[in-house]
Design an enzyme around this catalytic site. Structure first.
Site, PDB file in Angstrom:
ATOM      1  N   HIS A  41       7.456  12.956   4.709  1.00 45.52           N
ATOM      2  CA  HIS A  41       6.518  13.878   5.660  1.00 45.52           C
ATOM      3  C   HIS A  41       6.745  15.297   5.202  1.00 45.52           C
ATOM      4  CE1 HIS A  41       7.035   9.979   7.906  1.00 45.52           C
ATOM      5  NE2 HIS A  41       5.888  10.275   8.162  1.00 45.52           N
ATOM      6  N   GLU A  52      12.034   3.388   8.238  1.00 41.63           N
ATOM      7  CA  GLU A  52      11.996   5.022   7.748  1.00 41.63           C
ATOM      8  C   GLU A  52      13.400   5.592   8.738  1.00 41.63           C
ATOM      9  OE1 GLU A  52       8.526   8.299   8.470  1.00 41.63           O
ATOM     10  OE2 GLU A  52       8.465   6.321   9.672  1.00 41.63           O
ATOM     11  N   ILE A  66       6.053   1.779   0.048  1.00 42.09           N
ATOM     12  CA  ILE A  66       5.487   1.412   1.387  1.00 42.09           C
ATOM     13  C   ILE A  66       4.221   0.947   1.286  1.00 42.09           C
ATOM     14  CG2 ILE A  66       5.582   1.697   3.898  1.00 42.09           C
ATOM     15  CD1 ILE A  66       8.314   1.435   2.421  1.00 42.09           C
ATOM     16  N   CYS A 118       8.019   5.992   3.965  1.00 41.91           N
ATOM     17  CA  CYS A 118       6.896   5.624   4.497  1.00 41.91           C
ATOM     18  C   CYS A 118       5.761   5.795   3.646  1.00 41.91           C
ATOM     19  CB  CYS A 118       6.430   6.532   5.650  1.00 41.91           C
ATOM     20  SG  CYS A 118       5.279   5.840   6.825  1.00 41.91           S
ATOM     21  N   ASP A 123       2.650  -4.689   8.149  1.00 41.08           N
ATOM     22  CA  ASP A 123       3.424  -3.507   8.598  1.00 41.08           C
ATOM     23  C   ASP A 123       3.585  -3.636  10.201  1.00 41.08           C
ATOM     24  OD1 ASP A 123       4.151  -2.543   6.065  1.00 41.08           O
ATOM     25  OD2 ASP A 123       2.529  -1.200   6.107  1.00 41.08           O
ATOM     26  N   GLU A 139       7.379   2.098  19.244  1.00 41.07           N
ATOM     27  CA  GLU A 139       6.913   3.203  19.953  1.00 41.07           C
ATOM     28  C   GLU A 139       6.031   2.641  21.415  1.00 41.07           C
ATOM     29  OE1 GLU A 139       2.553   4.178  18.314  1.00 41.07           O
ATOM     30  OE2 GLU A 139       4.016   4.770  17.113  1.00 41.07           O
TER      31      GLU A 139
END
Length: 765
Positions: free
Chosen positions: A700, A671, A437, A732, A605, A611
């Site tokens: 993560h 993701e 990514i 990610c 990106d 969000e």
């Protein structure tokens, strides 16, 4: 004297210099014990409480502290622990708590997603077979700590039961009320213990009330809060909403609680209008969120005081609580840590501590009259005026370019079906092309070298040589791994937004303007204080150098306008759409510079696009149209054989899939691994005509995935997506991971890809 009340909803956890983050990471790395972690975080917690006490805040929140996330805290409080973590009852250990958030070798982490429309992430509760029992009354512990150590009669903060359950997964609409009925007694147990301990106020956060939902759900709130009122009649419950206005204002303000907290900042003016239309119950307190808890600009205190004066026509002053619009978790701690900022910009800022000062000033003005704070009002008035009228804010060339947008092309010359043929012809990639990514691990050596450079301990030439050496090392690693489309690794960047802010006019970086993103991960959003303009090439040097080292294509890496907007603190004197278009025009020049210099795969990106969606669906169309426009403004001028990629993070995509397609990126990576296949179901139901990579492992978590797990993710995706459209990539960027685990995970990814590729090639024959 009739006194208004000052209040806060929550305080940043990080510490002024990220002490909280460092304590957590030392514990995770095994360099401090659990006892040392508890001692360090207690000191930070008490310091934050003492500051609020000294500033004169009347209602100080306690229990807003967390070791990771307040939603995870709620899960652990009630024993909502996924079975894979093998919790056997009783208090949940700190190690198990962190395992749920971060994963461990034999158990994947719980899903993580954005907290409403912010850049804060919460750990998603897994509610299948939930049987809540109160294991540990955190709220009581933190209340008693504040009282014992500082003499503070704190206001415990809880995530409300309906919001908590709505944020969870594993239940369905039919079983929701059954599940809620299980949680009500557990919440009552917390509240009864608080009442017994002498607590006067408790804040119960129900931001779900500020979203759009069917009116019949109000009955659930009536049921819950009636149960609470009957169980703890002597406890004053503040039912707190934030991030938007209330669709059902009249019903909400009549719920059986002592106070209603309403956002008067991010409500588009709806809250005051509702107050004027429906009034407010005379027996209740109105907690008015008038200071912006999500942005860092100094308030126009005259306007805020006028708003409060309007509100006071409907609510008695002694029933009026002055507070931020939401928890101050979303802003940095104090601007006093920024002495090197330009004084005009610094004067226009207000971080968490300064917002508390603003609240105290407004409360005093309401109680004692405007003349009692005349000096403070004049100081604020002057600072805002100086910033608004300064050359910092106003670039006539940029304003002229924005006025001329109607003459700027925002569509690619050829449609996707035609230009993808030209891209395939020169790229010549195998089935299921692999890529990453963007970023690779930033080792202690990378961070130390950057810090030495910033301090002036090494020269520009020495720093650039180091960055080139690290870039070359990772180009070689990628080639050895046999990745198809490479990246330069972004070793020159601290952050995917902050870096661009350092290179574009109209931005200002801070030194300690950190906010929590997830767990110990902190980001330092740049300040967009003025008109945005391109001043120099931003990424060209590093991209061209990386491309010179390999015959494989290297992606140029940019961050798109809406993500830059959503991950920055944006000026509040012009519409965000105008700022996004300014950023788009600036980045368009960077995209053209990359292409001119031989970079023919360019990733722009947009991880934060979803969000930023307004909580009210009625406001979506404009936001999404603006987002698509600014993205295409950035990318549309490239040649047809230049391939545009984009990437998106933790999100539900089924309701914006048309927008994703409208971006007209040739390849999108999404993701997906923590959502355990839910996003894949979106692509089973719609036809998506462009190329796509669904993240095949979770970056993560430090856990290295197995080849079998990755293959399972690939095969599941291929049930929904045509093999010829499918790319394979991690979820990610890999900046926050350690090098050994990164290489091991990528080795597994490539091995899994080659095996699945071989299966498909046999089938094709």
């Amino acid at each position: 004297m009739v006194k208004a009340i000052s209040s806060n909803l929550g305080y940043p956890r990080l510490g002024e210099k990220r002490e909280w983050k460092r304590a957590l990471e030392k514990f995770w790395n095994g360099t401090i014990t659990e006892e040392e972690l508890l001692a360090e975080t207690k000191a930070l917690r008490l310091h934050a409480l003492k500051k609020q006490q000294e500033k004169g805040i009347d209602l100080i929140p306690v229990g807003d502290f967390s070791f990771y996330d307040q939603v995870l805290d709620t899960s652990v409080t009630f024993g909502i622990i996924p079975k894979r973590f093998q919790h056997e009852g009783g208090n949940v250990s700190l190690n198990t708590y962190f395992d749920i958030a971060r994963g461990k070798n034999d158990a994947v982490a719980s899903e993580m997603t954005k907290w409403f429309n912010t850049n804060y992430h919460y750990i998603v509760p897994e509610l299948a077979d939930a049987n809540p029992k109160l294991l540990n009354n955190r709220a009581l512990y933190y209340y008693e700590e504040a009282k014992k150590e500082l003499g503070i009669e704190g206001k415990p903060v809880l995530v409300g039961p309906i919001t908590y359950l709505k944020l969870g997964k594993g239940s369905n609409a039919e079983s929701f009320e059954v599940l809620l009925d299980k949680f009500i007694p557990a919440y009552i147990e917390i509240l009864e213990e608080l009442e017994t301990a002498g607590v006067e106020w408790v804040q119960i956060d129900e931001p779900y009330l500020a979203t759009s939902f069917e009116k019949k759900e109000i009955a659930l709130f009536e049921k819950v809060y009636q149960s609470f009122q009957e169980a703890v009649p002597n406890l004053k419950i503040e039912l707190q909403t934030y991030f938007e206005s209330l669709d059902y204002y009249e019903e909400v303000v009549n719920l059986p609680v002592a106070a209603i907290g309403i956002d008067f900042v991010h409500d588009h003016g709806d809250s005051l209008q509702a107050l004027k239309t429906y009034g407010f119950p005379q027996d209740k307190y109105l907690a008015a969120g008038v200071i912006d808890g999500r942005n860092v600009w100094r308030s126009n205190l005259d306007a805020k005081l006028a708003l409060l004066t309007d509100i006071a026509h409907y609510v008695a002053k002694d029933k009026l609580i002055v507070q931020p619009s939401n928890s101050l978790l979303h802003v940095p701690v104090t601007k006093l840590s920024e002495p090197d900022l330009d004084e005009v910009i610094l004067g226009g800022l207000s971080f968490a501590d300064q917002k508390l000062d603003e609240i105290v000033i407004l409360t005093k003005a309401l109680t004692e009259g405007v003349e009692s704070v005349a000096k403070e009002l004049e100081e604020a008035r002057k600072a805002v005026k100086v910033l608004n009228e300064s050359s910092h804010r106003n670039n006539l060339e940029v304003q002229a370019a924005i006025a001329n947008l109607k003459n700027v092309r925002v569509d690619r010359e050829l449609v996707f079906a035609e230009r993808i043929k030209l891209q395939h012809a020169w790229l010549n990639l195998p089935l299921f092309p692999t890529t990453t990514i963007g970023s690779f691990p930033q080792s202690p050596e990378v961070r130390k070298t950057r810090a030495d450079w910033l301090k002036g301990n090494i020269t520009d030439a020495e720093y650039n040589a180091f960055i080139e050496k690290e870039t070359a090392r990772w180009i070689k690693i990628q080639e050895e791994l046999d990745i198809d489309v490479l990246v330069h690794g972004e070793f020159e960047r601290t952050d995917m937004v902050e870096y661009f802010g350092q290179k574009l006019a109209g931005f200002q970086a801070t030194k300690f303007g950190w906010v929590q993103s997830y767990g110990s991960r902190a980001v330092r959003p740049p300040l967009i204080y003025g008109d945005v303009a391109f001043t120099e090439e931003i990424t060209v040097k590093e991209s061209v150098y990386a491309q010179s080292l390999t015959k494989r294509p290297v992606k140029g890496m940019l961050t798109a306008p809406v993500t830059i907007i959503n991950w920055s603190f944006v000026r509040d004197d012009v519409p965000e759409s105008v700022v996004a278009n300014q950023v788009g025009l600036a980045l368009r020049k960077e995209v053209e510079a990359l292409e001119r210099n031989g970079i023919k795969v360019i990733q722009v990106d947009e991880p934060a696009l979803r969000e930023g969606l307004p909580l009210k669906q009625a406001r979506w169309e404009k936001y999404l149209n603006d987002a698509v426009y600014s993205f295409k403004l950035t990318t549309a001028s490239v040649q047809n054989d230049t391939q545009i990629h984009t990437h998106m993070c933790y999100s539900d995509f089924d309701d914006i899939i048309d927008t994703i397609s409208a971006l007209d990126a040739d390849v999108i990576s999404i993701e997906t691994s923590r959502s355990h296949g839910e996003i894949i179901s979106t692509f089973e139901e719609v036809t998506y005509d462009k190329e796509i990579g669904l993240g095949v492992y979770d970056i993560h978590s430090p856990r290295v995935p197995t080849v079998t797990e990755i293959q399972d993710n690939i095969r599941r995706a291929l049930r929904a997506i045509d093999a010829k459209q499918f790319w394979i990539n991690p979820d990610c960027g890999l900046k926050t991971r350690q090098e050994p685990e990164t290489i091991a995970a990528l080795q597994d990814m490539i091995k899994a890809t080659k095996e699945v590729r071989a299966e498909y090639q046999v089938l094709e024959k």
